[in-house]
Scaffold this motif. Structure first.
Motif, mmCIF file in Angstrom:
data_model
loop_
_atom_site.group_PDB
_atom_site.id
_atom_site.type_symbol
_atom_site.label_atom_id
_atom_site.label_comp_id
_atom_site.label_asym_id
_atom_site.label_seq_id
_atom_site.Cartn_x
_atom_site.Cartn_y
_atom_site.Cartn_z
ATOM 1 N N GLY A 96 11.319 -8.832 15.039
ATOM 2 C CA GLY A 96 10.768 -9.322 16.294
ATOM 3 C C GLY A 96 9.268 -9.402 16.290
ATOM 4 N N PHE A 97 8.644 -9.434 15.091
ATOM 5 C CA PHE A 97 7.189 -9.566 14.956
ATOM 6 C C PHE A 97 6.441 -8.423 15.629
ATOM 7 N N GLU A 98 6.964 -7.213 15.540
ATOM 8 C CA GLU A 98 6.284 -6.045 16.097
ATOM 9 C C GLU A 98 5.695 -5.199 14.967
ATOM 10 N N GLY A 99 4.558 -4.617 15.216
ATOM 11 C CA GLY A 99 3.944 -3.743 14.215
ATOM 12 C C GLY A 99 3.454 -4.519 13.008
ATOM 13 N N TYR A 100 2.560 -5.455 13.209
ATOM 14 C CA TYR A 100 2.025 -6.304 12.149
ATOM 15 C C TYR A 100 1.391 -5.453 11.037
ATOM 16 N N GLU A 101 1.683 -5.775 9.768
ATOM 17 C CA GLU A 101 1.167 -5.009 8.627
ATOM 18 C C GLU A 101 0.108 -5.780 7.847
ATOM 19 N N ALA A 102 0.487 -6.965 7.312
ATOM 20 C CA ALA A 102 -0.439 -7.679 6.437
ATOM 21 C C ALA A 102 0.000 -9.127 6.289
ATOM 22 N N THR A 103 -0.943 -9.926 5.819
ATOM 23 C CA THR A 103 -0.661 -11.321 5.502
ATOM 24 C C THR A 103 -0.808 -11.514 4.004
ATOM 25 N N VAL A 104 0.179 -12.183 3.394
ATOM 26 C CA VAL A 104 0.161 -12.433 1.962
ATOM 27 C C VAL A 104 0.282 -13.930 1.725
ATOM 28 N N THR A 105 -0.562 -14.481 0.875
ATOM 29 C CA THR A 105 -0.477 -15.895 0.524
ATOM 30 C C THR A 105 0.333 -16.045 -0.753
ATOM 31 N N PRO A 106 1.410 -16.798 -0.723
ATOM 32 C CA PRO A 106 2.211 -16.986 -1.942
ATOM 33 C C PRO A 106 1.383 -17.622 -3.055
ATOM 34 N N GLU A 107 1.709 -17.229 -4.274
ATOM 35 C CA GLU A 107 1.013 -17.778 -5.434
ATOM 36 C C GLU A 107 1.645 -19.114 -5.814
ATOM 37 N N CYS A 108 0.798 -20.110 -6.104
ATOM 38 C CA CYS A 108 1.287 -21.420 -6.499
ATOM 39 C C CYS A 108 1.282 -21.526 -8.014
ATOM 40 N N VAL A 109 2.472 -21.632 -8.608
ATOM 41 C CA VAL A 109 2.619 -21.775 -10.057
ATOM 42 C C VAL A 109 3.217 -23.152 -10.305
ATOM 43 N N GLY A 110 2.386 -24.055 -10.816
ATOM 44 C CA GLY A 110 2.854 -25.431 -10.940
ATOM 45 C C GLY A 110 3.024 -26.006 -9.548
ATOM 46 N N GLU A 111 4.237 -26.393 -9.227
ATOM 47 C CA GLU A 111 4.513 -26.874 -7.874
ATOM 48 C C GLU A 111 5.394 -25.897 -7.107
ATOM 49 N N THR A 112 5.517 -24.665 -7.650
ATOM 50 C CA THR A 112 6.368 -23.654 -7.020
ATOM 51 C C THR A 112 5.535 -22.579 -6.341
ATOM 52 N N LEU A 113 5.861 -22.281 -5.101
ATOM 53 C CA LEU A 113 5.242 -21.172 -4.380
ATOM 54 C C LEU A 113 6.067 -19.915 -4.606
ATOM 55 N N LYS A 114 5.410 -18.831 -5.064
ATOM 56 C CA LYS A 114 6.124 -17.585 -5.342
ATOM 57 C C LYS A 114 5.484 -16.436 -4.588
ATOM 58 N N LEU A 115 6.334 -15.633 -3.992
ATOM 59 C CA LEU A 115 5.867 -14.412 -3.331
ATOM 60 C C LEU A 115 6.592 -13.222 -3.943
ATOM 61 N N LYS A 116 5.830 -12.293 -4.525
ATOM 62 C CA LYS A 116 6.408 -11.073 -5.095
ATOM 63 C C LYS A 116 6.695 -10.094 -3.966
ATOM 64 N N VAL A 117 7.947 -9.707 -3.831
ATOM 65 C CA VAL A 117 8.318 -8.748 -2.786
ATOM 66 C C VAL A 117 8.177 -7.346 -3.370
ATOM 67 N N LYS A 118 7.055 -6.668 -3.105
ATOM 68 C CA LYS A 118 6.750 -5.374 -3.712
ATOM 69 C C LYS A 118 7.573 -4.251 -3.092
ATOM 70 N N ALA A 119 7.627 -3.149 -3.838
ATOM 71 C CA ALA A 119 8.372 -1.996 -3.337
ATOM 72 C C ALA A 119 7.744 -1.422 -2.075
ATOM 73 N N SER A 120 6.431 -1.648 -1.919
ATOM 74 C CA SER A 120 5.761 -1.129 -0.721
ATOM 75 C C SER A 120 6.198 -1.865 0.540
ATOM 76 N N TYR A 121 6.894 -3.017 0.397
ATOM 77 C CA TYR A 121 7.412 -3.730 1.548
ATOM 78 C C TYR A 121 8.763 -3.175 2.005
ATOM 79 N N LYS A 122 9.280 -2.204 1.281
ATOM 80 C CA LYS A 122 10.632 -1.715 1.552
ATOM 81 C C LYS A 122 10.805 -1.342 3.029
#
Length: 460
Positions: A96-122
């Motif tokens: 529900g968009f409560e308790g905002y933590e951080a903003t992450v910009t996905p990495e662009c590799v070629g024409e693919t956008l990738k976001l690494k889902v880190k363990a700290s996001y658990k």
């Protein structure tokens, strides 16, 4: 802005339950939201009761720009590569968009956008936002993804080496050795191995007392308190730090016993009927010392104190003891000392008073005793005539004394009459004014004597 996002999220959750999500080839309009199939790599397709979809930590969420091109608006890919359109991921503590933590910009590799889902996001929540004002799309948000623990494969985990502590009185330093190193790989990256960092946690009787990280082979926990006079059980636990996720490793348990407060020896000198000078050896780690006259505590002094003048009525007739103590919280631990009876305030020296003839002229003055009363020092000694001729006087005689490194007195006498025959000695006594309150019986004394004898010869 946050309120708008929250309303959008709630509307989106209801829309997912009541309507069918847009198909792959259906352009997405501003405010609609793109579903799980639009961002599918590394994401499970099982919908949670709260309307979110699981994303495994340590995975990668990916989407091709060409796919978003057909889903959002034609030309999106070119506008993104030109920096005119953006994709970001916001991380929240709860749905529900409560308790905002951080903003992450996905990495662009070629024409693919990738976001690494880190363990700290658990156990946090992810939501993607597209901003493409030129394409007619502003702040388009995705469905909500919940991060759950991913699969980790660990290889070559380390083991503990020796565990030892450098002893001090109440606190100890524990050096924890960690032998070897380990690597891990993610389930979706079978050919990529990464060396993990090590975390060592130290527990005392089940309670955590320290946490240290290392990439080396040891950590040092300093000044860890030990239960006084009792056994403590310590446990050192190793954890693997994999991108913020702590994986439990081996543990080692060991016991310690703290030192007890030692007994000490106290020395007492009677300065006067009402004053007694006390001194004792210092004990490391104590909180201070209690001073007793008879059975009554008359003084409390600090841990660095090793000598004290006690001024009390009838002090010279009482016995004294000094008790070192350690205070921990409300508890006080102590030992004791001997009961010291004050000695007379005097110093004695054992001298060689045998007189024999020397080839060279000498008549030394050997001090055998010094006593103190008030400010008056009584110095007793012997003049030793080591010559076959009669000595008539000292042209000058200098006597100086330091006690505990400080001046007690210094006196130069002139024309001290003597009547000492061949190989004889004569007892001399001098009274000298000096500093009061010096401890002659137990202090550190430095005595200096200089003399100039006269046998009555003109050429001397």
């Amino acid at each position: 802005m946050r309120t708008i996002k929250k309303i959008l999220a709630v509307a989106l959750t209801l829309a997912m339950v009541l309507t069918i999500a847009p198909t792959f080839n259906t352009p997405v309009k501003a405010g609609d939201g793109f579903n799980i199939n639009d961002i599918a790599s590394g994401v499970s397709h099982t919908q949670n009761p709260d309307g979110t979809y699981d994303v495994k930590a340590l995975k990668t969420i990916a989407v091709k720009l060409s796919d978003l091109n057909s889903k959002v608006d034609n030309g999106f890919k070119d506008r993104y590569l030109a920096g005119k359109a953006t994709v970001r991921c916001d991380i929240y503590k709860s749905n529900g968009f409560e308790g905002y933590e951080a903003t992450v910009t996905p990495e662009c590799v070629g024409e693919t956008l990738k976001l690494k889902v880190k363990a700290s996001y658990k156990n946090k929540y992810l939501c993607f936002f597209i901003h493409d004002s030129e394409g007619g799309t502003e702040n388009l948000n995705s469905e909500i993804f919940k991060v759950v623990p991913g699969e980790i494969h660990i290889d070559g985990g380390p083991s503990f080496g020796s565990i030892y502590g450098t002893k001090s009185f109440l606190k100890k330093n524990f050096t924890i050795g960690v032998n070897g190193y380990g690597t891990y790989r993610l389930n979706d990256d079978p050919d990529i191995y990464t060396t993990y960092k090590k975390i060592v946690k130290l527990y005392r009787n089940g309670k955590l007392v320290g946490t240290l990280k290392t990439e080396g082979n040891q950590v040092v926990f300093k000044n860890i308190p030990v239960s006084y006079g009792k056994n403590d059980t310590f446990k050192a636990a190793l954890f693997m730090d994999i991108e913020g996720l702590e994986i439990a490793g081996p543990t080692t348990t060991f016991k310690t016993t703290s030192e007890k407060v030692p007994n000490i020896k106290v020395l007492a000198t009677k300065i006067s009927s009402k004053k007694v000078y006390l001194r004792w050896q210092q004990v490391g780690g104590v909180s201070g010392y209690y001073i007793y006259m008879g059975k009554k505590k008359v003084k409390t002094v600090g841990a660095k104190t090793t000598k004290k003048m006690i001024s009390k009525k009838k002090a010279g007739k009482n016995k004294f003891k000094v008790v070192p103590f350690v205070k921990i919280g409300k508890s006080v631990y102590k030992s004791s000392s001997n009961k010291a009876k004050p000695k007379k305030n005097q110093a004695k020296w054992s001298r060689n008073l045998v007189v024999t003839s020397h080839r060279y002229a000498t008549c030394d003055f050997e001090v055998t005793k010094i006593s103190l009363s008030g400010k008056t020092y009584k110095v007793t000694g012997y003049a030793l005539n080591h010559r076959i001729f009669k000595v008539k006087k000292y042209k000058s005689l200098t006597i100086a004394l330091k006690v505990d490194g400080k001046k007690a007195f210094s006196k130069k006498f002139k024309r001290v009459k003597l009547n000492i025959g061949k190989e004889k000695k004569e007892k001399l006594t001098f009274k000298i004014k000096g500093k009061a309150g010096k401890d002659l019986a137990n202090g550190s004394l430095s005595l200096t004597v200089g003399q100039d004898p006269d046998w009555g010869f003109k050429d001397e």
